[in-house]
Design a protein around this motif. Structure first.
Motif, PDB file in Angstrom:
ATOM      1  N   ASN A 135      50.384 -10.241  91.647  1.00 26.96           N
ATOM      2  CA  ASN A 135      49.881 -11.943  91.483  1.00 26.96           C
ATOM      3  C   ASN A 135      50.356 -13.192  92.733  1.00 26.96           C
ATOM      4  N   LEU A 136      49.866 -14.042  92.535  1.00 21.28           N
ATOM      5  CA  LEU A 136      50.074 -15.330  92.303  1.00 21.28           C
ATOM      6  C   LEU A 136      51.654 -15.761  92.462  1.00 21.28           C
TER       7      LEU A 136
ATOM      8  N   ILE B  38      41.444  -7.591  98.027  1.00 19.51           N
ATOM      9  CA  ILE B  38      41.611  -8.778  96.958  1.00 19.51           C
ATOM     10  C   ILE B  38      41.078  -8.831  95.312  1.00 19.51           C
ATOM     11  N   LYS B  39      41.924  -8.336  94.547  1.00 16.99           N
ATOM     12  CA  LYS B  39      40.719  -8.668  92.900  1.00 16.99           C
ATOM     13  C   LYS B  39      40.589  -9.335  92.489  1.00 16.99           C
ATOM     14  N   PRO B  40      39.713 -10.101  92.090  1.00 15.70           N
ATOM     15  CA  PRO B  40      38.897 -11.347  92.091  1.00 15.70           C
ATOM     16  C   PRO B  40      40.087 -11.855  90.745  1.00 15.70           C
TER      17      PRO B  40
ATOM     18  N   THR C 285      42.847 -13.996  80.952  1.00 18.46           N
ATOM     19  CA  THR C 285      42.860 -14.575  82.371  1.00 18.46           C
ATOM     20  C   THR C 285      43.406 -13.384  83.093  1.00 18.46           C
ATOM     21  N   GLN C 286      43.311 -12.044  83.613  1.00 16.91           N
ATOM     22  CA  GLN C 286      43.982 -11.571  84.367  1.00 16.91           C
ATOM     23  C   GLN C 286      43.653 -12.036  85.365  1.00 16.91           C
ATOM     24  N   PRO C 287      45.094 -12.895  86.281  1.00 21.11           N
ATOM     25  CA  PRO C 287      45.014 -13.040  87.536  1.00 21.11           C
ATOM     26  C   PRO C 287      44.715 -12.285  88.727  1.00 21.11           C
TER      27      PRO C 287
END
Length: 268
Positions: A100-101, A140-142, A33-35
């Motif tokens: 990313n986060l 935002i990129k989901p 998964t790409q975050p």
């Protein structure tokens, strides 16, 4: 002679079904998964490392004043250019690169997910070691999951690797115990663990022609008193984290003094 246990050899005998590979993919979906990523802008009201109470109070008043202006509709970019102490971003309206986060500070890791829409602005937040900060969500990129069909071969290899590593850990312990319990032979260990006893050509303390007999760890063990003189199995020799060997001397020829006739020409 020696027996070798390695992850690479164990992998050759691991043949998972499609169902097992798909289950592994599902259970490790985060690896495929790409975050999610955020594009944000910031306004920073900085504080010195050892700030006084009065400095903190003034900084708090300033950030609250900025927050009030944002609420009243004043453009965030303009306010960042006018008030932000972040010299790297203020001239660009507080603009920060995609992150990313995991790349955000611990403080923002809990706040960011609550800002769900483009244009959302946070309340002022105290950042230890920095000061007070407000951020605005620009984009935002989901999170994006890579379909199983695109990574099937990679998942297949990772499954085999993981299974082999787990088996290697267990068999390494067994190898150590079996070769210790039968110190004068490798046969019980080879039979129990399904390993092949391999034999090298003769070699000296300087090494031999084969790759295994050029390894310093192998040479040290082979010519140790325990192996060469007492004719016992060696302790397990870790060539690396995924490869271990136990050896014994099939034949040991002690150092010998050559006859004078053989070395006379060299001496002269």
């Amino acid at each position: 002679e020696y027996v070798e246990l390695s992850v690479s050899n164990l992998m050759k005998n691991i043949h998972p079904t499609d169902s097992e590979v798909k289950s592994f993919y599902t259970n490790n979906i985060s690896s495929y998964t790409q975050p999610a990523e955020w594009k944000v802008s910031r306004i920073l009201v900085a504080l010195p490392t050892r700030s006084t109470d009065s400095q903190k109070k003034l900084a708090e008043q300033k950030i609250n004043m900025i927050a009030t202006k944002i609420t009243s509709g004043v453009d965030f970019t303009s306010l960042a250019k006018q008030y932000s102490d972040d010299q790297a971003t203020s001239n660009h309206g507080g603009d920060l690169p995609w992150q990313n986060l995991a790349q955000f500070s611990n403080v923002w890791k809990t706040i960011l997910p609550t800002l769900k829409r483009i244009g959302d602005v946070s309340s002022p937040v105290y950042m230890p070691g920095q000061g007070y900060e407000i951020i605005k969500i620009d984009a935002i990129k989901p999170a994006k999951i890579t379909p199983f069909s695109e990574v099937k071969d990679k998942v297949f290899q990772m499954y085999r690797q993981q299974q082999a590593e787990q088996k290697f850990t267990d068999l390494s312990d067994q190898l150590s115990n079996l070769t210790y319990e039968s110190p004068n032979t490798l046969e019980p260990a080879a039979k129990k663990l399904g390993l092949t006893i391999q034999t090298t050509e003769k070699f000296t303390q300087s090494g031999g022609q084969e790759k295994v007999t050029q390894n310093p760890k192998i040479l040290q063990a082979a010519f140790s008193d325990e192996v060469a003189v007492q004719n016992n199995n060696s302790d397990p020799i870790n060539l690396n984290d995924n490869d271990v060997i136990v050896l014994r001397a099939k034949q040991y020829i002690p150092p010998q003094v050559k006859p004078l006739d053989e070395v006379k020409s060299i001496i002269e």
